[in-house]
Design an enzyme around this catalytic site. Structure first.
Site, PDB file in Angstrom:
ATOM      1  N   ALA A  71       0.829  -1.205   0.000  1.00 57.15           N
ATOM      2  CA  ALA A  71       0.000   0.000   0.000  1.00 57.15           C
ATOM      3  C   ALA A  71       0.865   1.257   0.000  1.00 57.15           C
ATOM      4  O   ALA A  71       0.476   2.277  -0.572  1.00 57.15           O
ATOM      5  CB  ALA A  71      -0.941  -0.003   1.202  1.00 57.15           C
ATOM      6  N   SER A 201      -3.624  -3.508   0.679  1.00 55.27           N
ATOM      7  CA  SER A 201      -2.421  -4.299   0.933  1.00 55.27           C
ATOM      8  C   SER A 201      -2.791  -5.682   1.446  1.00 55.27           C
ATOM      9  O   SER A 201      -3.522  -5.809   2.434  1.00 55.27           O
ATOM     10  CB  SER A 201      -1.569  -3.577   1.987  1.00 55.27           C
ATOM     11  OG  SER A 201      -0.374  -4.259   2.178  1.00 55.27           O
ATOM     12  N   ALA A 202      -2.281  -6.727   0.771  1.00 56.88           N
ATOM     13  CA  ALA A 202      -2.700  -8.099   1.074  1.00 56.88           C
ATOM     14  C   ALA A 202      -2.390  -8.515   2.512  1.00 56.88           C
ATOM     15  O   ALA A 202      -3.179  -9.225   3.141  1.00 56.88           O
ATOM     16  CB  ALA A 202      -2.022  -9.072   0.092  1.00 56.88           C
ATOM     17  N   HIS A 203      -1.240  -8.056   3.036  1.00 56.28           N
ATOM     18  CA  HIS A 203      -0.850  -8.588   4.356  1.00 56.28           C
ATOM     19  C   HIS A 203      -1.706  -8.062   5.497  1.00 56.28           C
ATOM     20  O   HIS A 203      -1.611  -8.531   6.626  1.00 56.28           O
ATOM     21  CB  HIS A 203       0.644  -8.355   4.626  1.00 56.28           C
ATOM     22  CG  HIS A 203       1.021  -6.948   4.999  1.00 56.28           C
ATOM     23  ND1 HIS A 203       1.179  -6.567   6.313  1.00 56.28           N
ATOM     24  CD2 HIS A 203       1.281  -5.856   4.257  1.00 56.28           C
ATOM     25  CE1 HIS A 203       1.535  -5.282   6.349  1.00 56.28           C
ATOM     26  NE2 HIS A 203       1.600  -4.831   5.105  1.00 56.28           N
ATOM     27  N   THR A 239       8.361  -7.362 -13.265  1.00 56.54           N
ATOM     28  CA  THR A 239       7.827  -8.710 -13.460  1.00 56.54           C
ATOM     29  C   THR A 239       6.782  -9.025 -12.397  1.00 56.54           C
ATOM     30  O   THR A 239       6.969  -8.706 -11.219  1.00 56.54           O
ATOM     31  CB  THR A 239       8.979  -9.731 -13.407  1.00 56.54           C
ATOM     32  OG1 THR A 239       9.889  -9.390 -14.448  1.00 56.54           O
ATOM     33  CG2 THR A 239       8.484 -11.155 -13.601  1.00 56.54           C
ATOM     34  N   CYS A 326       5.245   1.654  12.128  1.00 55.86           N
ATOM     35  CA  CYS A 326       6.450   2.235  11.547  1.00 55.86           C
ATOM     36  C   CYS A 326       7.168   3.122  12.554  1.00 55.86           C
ATOM     37  O   CYS A 326       8.337   3.412  12.403  1.00 55.86           O
ATOM     38  CB  CYS A 326       6.082   3.064  10.322  1.00 55.86           C
ATOM     39  SG  CYS A 326       4.792   2.290   9.352  1.00 55.86           S
TER      40      CYS A 326
HETATM   41  C1  LIG Z   1      -0.286  -0.800   7.002  1.00 57.66           C
HETATM   42  C2  LIG Z   1      -0.921   0.385   6.416  1.00 57.66           C
HETATM   43  C3  LIG Z   1      -0.389   0.992   5.272  1.00 57.66           C
HETATM   44  C4  LIG Z   1       0.884   0.514   4.617  1.00 57.66           C
HETATM   45  O1  LIG Z   1       0.714  -0.730   4.042  1.00 57.66           O
HETATM   46  P1  LIG Z   1       1.995  -1.531   3.475  1.00 57.66           P
HETATM   47  O2  LIG Z   1       1.407  -2.506   2.546  1.00 57.66           O
HETATM   48  O3  LIG Z   1       2.615  -2.176   4.645  1.00 57.66           O
HETATM   49  O4  LIG Z   1       2.866  -0.566   2.800  1.00 57.66           O
HETATM   50  C5  LIG Z   1      -1.037   2.080   4.758  1.00 57.66           C
HETATM   51  N1  LIG Z   1      -2.149   2.560   5.317  1.00 57.66           N
HETATM   52  C6  LIG Z   1      -2.706   2.002   6.410  1.00 57.66           C
HETATM   53  C7  LIG Z   1      -3.956   2.576   6.976  1.00 57.66           C
HETATM   54  C8  LIG Z   1      -2.099   0.911   7.002  1.00 57.66           C
HETATM   55  O5  LIG Z   1      -2.635   0.375   8.090  1.00 57.66           O
END
Ligand SMILES: *Cc1c(COP(=O)(O)O)cnc(C)c1O
Length: 396
Positions: A71, A201-203, A239, A326
């Site tokens: 993300a 973001s998938a994770h 890729t 972070c």
């Molecule tokens: C975790 C998070 C992101 C960043 O996502 P990443 O895939 O780890 O870069 C951005 N916005 C919000 C609200 C998040 O919780």
């Protein structure tokens, strides 16, 4: 017992997601752009995964979903792409964000601020939410982009995205939403919300790390961040991360399938934990339950530094957070708490607990026990608690 209550930072990969990904590492490892069989054998799985993404957020066939690495990349792409398209090569010079956006949004905006772009950081109310009517007053004919998150990562508060989308549409301003914390927690419908761009973001929804996406409304131009071999229709070169895409597609499908479970079961456990925390004197939970995603609690425990609490919980096998993942290595106060208007001593007492569909009742019962004991122990040795003035809860 080990209890993971930091699901807003990242989530466990669902075993069903993992098993779908496995064949694309050592068997079907070809580059999908290659013309041989090794390349083409992953095409059906890629197509299926993209379908799962489109369905999951109710994107139109004409819209684009571009797979990115995370993300953070999607967010940087939107903000810098709009900067090139509308500010460098246009007559706009203004971007509006909320003051409680993820650091990816805030830092990208700070970077543009140094380049002379005018940024408005919209204030939030005492629940930590941007009110849509506040936005209207700040939009001018110089505004290129509004970027407001769907749900906040710290508080779990849900923002009035449909109203904000309608205002942006009426004013003819591009609208990006950071949808990371909404997917898998509440229904996400990009058409209903009138968004031009949405990052995810998938994770954060039981998919793998290192893969995310950007939804782009049909026909909307956006200069690429990565130039190269014309992958993803030239929008994002590099890729393709085949196992990642396959995993993200499956994770999206499961996220949507589990929305009822999230709303009922995850919310019930969250409320059980929240009710127990509210029984502890002088604790303050940020934001109403009704306007919050089902899995999140942000609480201030008077007199106890968030870091001290994390340490106690961690010693007992429980993972939580004090603020943005972070920023958690620095002893900083919770930025969202500060935005809400909490004084520094209050902002330092923030503790975030975030559940997932894998959280069990036993884990919550255990956490309640550990948390109560930790509060008693830490308050008994806390000078800030002993000498703290009456809490200015009314200020919040
Ligand atoms: C975790 C998070 C992101 C960043 O996502 P990443 O895939 O780890 O870069 C951005 N916005 C919000 C609200 C998040 O919780």
């Amino acid at each position: 017992m080990r209890v993971y209550l930091d699901n807003n930072a990242t989530t466990v990969v669902d075993p069903h997601v993992f098993s779908e990904m496995v064949p694309y590492f050592c068997q079907m490892y070809g580059n999908p752009n290659s013309l041989h069989q090794f390349g083409s054998e992953s095409h059906p799985a890629l197509r299926k995964a993209m379908d799962q993404l489109y369905t999951g957020i109710n994107a139109n066939d004409e819209d684009d979903i571009v797979v990115t690495s995370c993300a953070t990349e999607s967010i940087n792409w939107v903000i810098k792409g709009v900067y090139f398209d509308k500010i460098v090569n246009g007559d706009k010079n203004h971007i509006i964000v909320s003051e409680v956006e993820h650091p990816a949004v805030i830092s990208a905006c700070k970077f543009l601020e140094d380049l002379g772009v005018h940024i408005t950081y919209l204030p939030v109310n005492s629940d930590g939410v941007v009110e849509a009517r506040t936005l209207r007053d700040f939009i001018t004919d110089k505004t290129a982009l509004v970027s407001i998150m769907w749900a906040n990562n710290e508080t779990g508060m849900i923002f009035p995205i449909e109203e904000i989308g309608a205002i942006c549409k009426e004013k003819g301003v591009l609208f990006h939403t950071d949808g990371v914390q909404a997917i898998g927690k509440i229904p996400v419908d990009v058409q209903k919300a009138n968004v031009d761009f949405m990052s995810f973001s998938a994770h954060k929804f039981h998919g793998p790390k290192g893969v995310g996406g950007l939804y782009i409304r049909a026909g909307q131009a956006l200069s690429p961040l990565f130039h190269g071999g014309e992958h993803m229709g030239g929008r994002r070169s590099g890729t393709l991360n085949v196992p990642g895409i396959v995993g993200m597609g499956k994770a999206m499908e499961l996220a949507v399938d589990n929305l009822d479970f999230e709303k009922n079961n995850v919310q019930r456990l969250r409320n059980k934990l929240e009710d127990a925390i509210e029984q502890i004197p002088e604790t303050l939970i940020i934001g109403t339950k009704e306007q919050r995603v089902p899995n999140t609690i942000l609480v201030s425990v008077k007199g106890i530094e968030g870091e001290a609490m994390l340490w106690d919980l961690n010693k007992n096998g429980i993972a939580a957070s004090t603020g943005s993942a972070c920023a958690s290595e620095a002893l900083e106060s919770n930025p969202v708490m500060e935005a809400i208007g909490a004084e520094a001593d209050l902002a330092h007492t923030a503790l975030r607990l975030s559940l997932s569909r894998f959280t069990t009742e036993d884990e919550i019962d255990y956490t309640i026990e550990v948390l109560k004991n930790a509060v008693t122990r830490l308050r008994s040795i806390s000078s800030t608690y002993a000498y703290a003035p009456e809490w200015h809860v009314s200020k919040l």
